[in-house]
Design a protein around this motif. Sequence first.
Motif, PDB file in Angstrom:
ATOM      1  N   ARG A  34      11.695   7.044  -6.436  1.00  0.00           N
ATOM      2  CA  ARG A  34      12.164   6.222  -7.559  1.00  0.00           C
ATOM      3  C   ARG A  34      13.004   5.043  -7.091  1.00  0.00           C
ATOM      4  N   GLN A  35      13.603   5.174  -5.902  1.00  0.00           N
ATOM      5  CA  GLN A  35      14.479   4.094  -5.424  1.00  0.00           C
ATOM      6  C   GLN A  35      13.699   2.972  -4.735  1.00  0.00           C
ATOM      7  N   ILE A  36      12.379   3.166  -4.589  1.00  0.00           N
ATOM      8  CA  ILE A  36      11.590   2.155  -3.874  1.00  0.00           C
ATOM      9  C   ILE A  36      10.955   1.181  -4.862  1.00  0.00           C
ATOM     10  N   ASP A  37      11.035  -0.081  -4.547  1.00  0.00           N
ATOM     11  CA  ASP A  37      10.406  -1.107  -5.368  1.00  0.00           C
ATOM     12  C   ASP A  37       8.881  -0.971  -5.192  1.00  0.00           C
ATOM     13  N   PRO A  38       8.128  -0.739  -6.299  1.00  0.00           N
ATOM     14  CA  PRO A  38       6.683  -0.506  -6.171  1.00  0.00           C
ATOM     15  C   PRO A  38       5.955  -1.631  -5.416  1.00  0.00           C
ATOM     16  N   ALA A  39       6.498  -2.841  -5.456  1.00  0.00           N
ATOM     17  CA  ALA A  39       5.824  -3.959  -4.778  1.00  0.00           C
ATOM     18  C   ALA A  39       5.856  -3.789  -3.257  1.00  0.00           C
ATOM     19  N   GLN A  40       6.801  -3.002  -2.743  1.00  0.00           N
ATOM     20  CA  GLN A  40       6.948  -2.840  -1.286  1.00  0.00           C
ATOM     21  C   GLN A  40       5.928  -1.887  -0.690  1.00  0.00           C
ATOM     22  N   GLY A  41       5.433  -0.949  -1.503  1.00  0.00           N
ATOM     23  CA  GLY A  41       4.596   0.120  -0.959  1.00  0.00           C
ATOM     24  C   GLY A  41       5.476   1.129  -0.237  1.00  0.00           C
ATOM     25  N   MET A  70       0.838  -1.206   0.000  1.00  0.00           N
ATOM     26  CA  MET A  70       0.000   0.000   0.000  1.00  0.00           C
ATOM     27  C   MET A  70       0.866   1.246   0.000  1.00  0.00           C
ATOM     28  N   ASN A  71       0.343   2.268  -0.637  1.00  0.00           N
ATOM     29  CA  ASN A  71       1.045   3.549  -0.652  1.00  0.00           C
ATOM     30  C   ASN A  71       0.262   4.530   0.223  1.00  0.00           C
ATOM     31  N   LEU A  72       0.917   4.965   1.293  1.00  0.00           N
ATOM     32  CA  LEU A  72       0.209   5.799   2.270  1.00  0.00           C
ATOM     33  C   LEU A  72       0.815   7.183   2.396  1.00  0.00           C
ATOM     34  N   VAL A  73      -0.069   8.151   2.667  1.00  0.00           N
ATOM     35  CA  VAL A  73       0.376   9.495   3.040  1.00  0.00           C
ATOM     36  C   VAL A  73      -0.046   9.689   4.494  1.00  0.00           C
ATOM     37  N   PHE A  74       0.883  10.158   5.333  1.00  0.00           N
ATOM     38  CA  PHE A  74       0.521  10.534   6.705  1.00  0.00           C
ATOM     39  C   PHE A  74       0.353  12.039   6.768  1.00  0.00           C
ATOM     40  N   LEU A  75      -0.842  12.470   7.147  1.00  0.00           N
ATOM     41  CA  LEU A  75      -1.094  13.892   7.353  1.00  0.00           C
ATOM     42  C   LEU A  75      -1.193  14.144   8.846  1.00  0.00           C
ATOM     43  N   GLY A  76      -0.962  15.385   9.233  1.00  0.00           N
ATOM     44  CA  GLY A  76      -1.086  15.721  10.654  1.00  0.00           C
ATOM     45  C   GLY A  76      -0.041  16.748  10.984  1.00  0.00           C
ATOM     46  N   PRO A  77      -0.365  17.644  11.925  1.00  0.00           N
ATOM     47  CA  PRO A  77       0.569  18.713  12.268  1.00  0.00           C
ATOM     48  C   PRO A  77       1.855  18.173  12.879  1.00  0.00           C
ATOM     49  N   PRO A  78       2.873  19.022  12.987  1.00  0.00           N
ATOM     50  CA  PRO A  78       4.107  18.590  13.641  1.00  0.00           C
ATOM     51  C   PRO A  78       3.781  18.110  15.052  1.00  0.00           C
ATOM     52  N   GLY A  79       4.334  16.963  15.434  1.00  0.00           N
ATOM     53  CA  GLY A  79       4.083  16.453  16.778  1.00  0.00           C
ATOM     54  C   GLY A  79       2.888  15.521  16.856  1.00  0.00           C
ATOM     55  N   ALA A  80       2.229  15.266  15.724  1.00  0.00           N
ATOM     56  CA  ALA A  80       1.034  14.405  15.755  1.00  0.00           C
ATOM     57  C   ALA A  80       1.407  12.931  15.912  1.00  0.00           C
ATOM     58  N   GLY A  81       2.678  12.590  15.651  1.00  0.00           N
ATOM     59  CA  GLY A  81       3.107  11.194  15.808  1.00  0.00           C
ATOM     60  C   GLY A  81       3.279  10.465  14.482  1.00  0.00           C
ATOM     61  N   LYS A  82       3.386  11.210  13.389  1.00  0.00           N
ATOM     62  CA  LYS A  82       3.514  10.577  12.065  1.00  0.00           C
ATOM     63  C   LYS A  82       4.784   9.719  11.986  1.00  0.00           C
ATOM     64  N   GLY A  83       5.891  10.281  12.449  1.00  0.00           N
ATOM     65  CA  GLY A  83       7.168   9.556  12.374  1.00  0.00           C
ATOM     66  C   GLY A  83       7.146   8.302  13.226  1.00  0.00           C
ATOM     67  N   THR A  84       6.564   8.407  14.422  1.00  0.00           N
ATOM     68  CA  THR A  84       6.491   7.257  15.334  1.00  0.00           C
ATOM     69  C   THR A  84       5.691   6.133  14.699  1.00  0.00           C
ATOM     70  N   GLN A  85       4.565   6.478  14.106  1.00  0.00           N
ATOM     71  CA  GLN A  85       3.697   5.456  13.504  1.00  0.00           C
ATOM     72  C   GLN A  85       4.333   4.870  12.237  1.00  0.00           C
ATOM     73  N   ALA A  86       4.987   5.716  11.466  1.00  0.00           N
ATOM     74  CA  ALA A  86       5.642   5.220  10.243  1.00  0.00           C
ATOM     75  C   ALA A  86       6.719   4.207  10.615  1.00  0.00           C
ATOM     76  N   LYS A  87       7.439   4.484  11.709  1.00  0.00           N
ATOM     77  CA  LYS A  87       8.490   3.572  12.155  1.00  0.00           C
ATOM     78  C   LYS A  87       7.901   2.221  12.534  1.00  0.00           C
ATOM     79  N   LYS A  88       6.727   2.235  13.157  1.00  0.00           N
ATOM     80  CA  LYS A  88       6.090   0.977  13.558  1.00  0.00           C
ATOM     81  C   LYS A  88       5.712   0.151  12.327  1.00  0.00           C
ATOM     82  N   LEU A  89       5.198   0.828  11.294  1.00  0.00           N
ATOM     83  CA  LEU A  89       4.826   0.107  10.069  1.00  0.00           C
ATOM     84  C   LEU A  89       6.071  -0.449   9.373  1.00  0.00           C
ATOM     85  N   LEU A  90       7.156   0.303   9.468  1.00  0.00           N
ATOM     86  CA  LEU A  90       8.410  -0.181   8.879  1.00  0.00           C
ATOM     87  C   LEU A  90       8.866  -1.434   9.622  1.00  0.00           C
TER      88      LEU A  90
END
Length: 215
Positions: free
Chosen positions: A73-80, A1-21
Amino acid sequence: MNLVFLGPPGAGKGTQAKKLLEEFGMPQISTGDILRDAVRRGTDLGKKARPLMEAGKLVPDDLVVGIAMEHLRQIDPAQGFILDGFPRTIPQAVALDSALKKSGQKIDAAISLRVPEETLVERLSGRRSCPKDGSVYHVPQNPSKREGHCDQCGSILLQREDDKPEKVRERLAVYARQTAPLEAYYDKQGLLRVINGVGSPEDIYAQIKKILVRS
Ligand code: AMP
């Protein structure tokens, strides 16, 4: 899946992205991290971006779109992938959509983390990060074991220049003015998913996973 995280600074986007990684190996592209790295290395991009970042303002669209596409461009589309902190303006979102379309890809969901302003200010002003490995802590909520030092590598933890209180207010105002309209942009495409970003990182992550199953 290809996801966009929206939310103001401090909303926790980086923390959640790390968990998905960690759980699914989904690569994350954080334009903020890429720009901070360019500033540290003193590249041309870093020299242009630095004063704007330190003032809590946005870096011009053409520069940010260029670096985001280069990393995509460096990401394999199959990975999302997960985009954290990009797009941040309507022109960036339009440029992203058209670039993805050319390569037969698209955004599958835009997840918006909603957090009240007082909580954001509290979170950002307590945030401390490791300049070496990027680990993030919070005083007093998630302190490092040895005060002021990174648990992973022992480096001295720093407060980001733009996490200082007066800069935080400016970043929140910039978010409201330039980035919040992206919610309507993705809503029109039926892609917006709104989450309450107050609570433990684990609870918020559970909500995100529910959304991913349904999207
Ligand atoms: P962040 O770590 O995502 O909060 O980003 C830190 C700073 O980098 C922002 O306050 C902006 O100055 C700059 N920045 C990051 N991503 C973007 C973007 N997509 N567009 C413009 N500026 C950005």
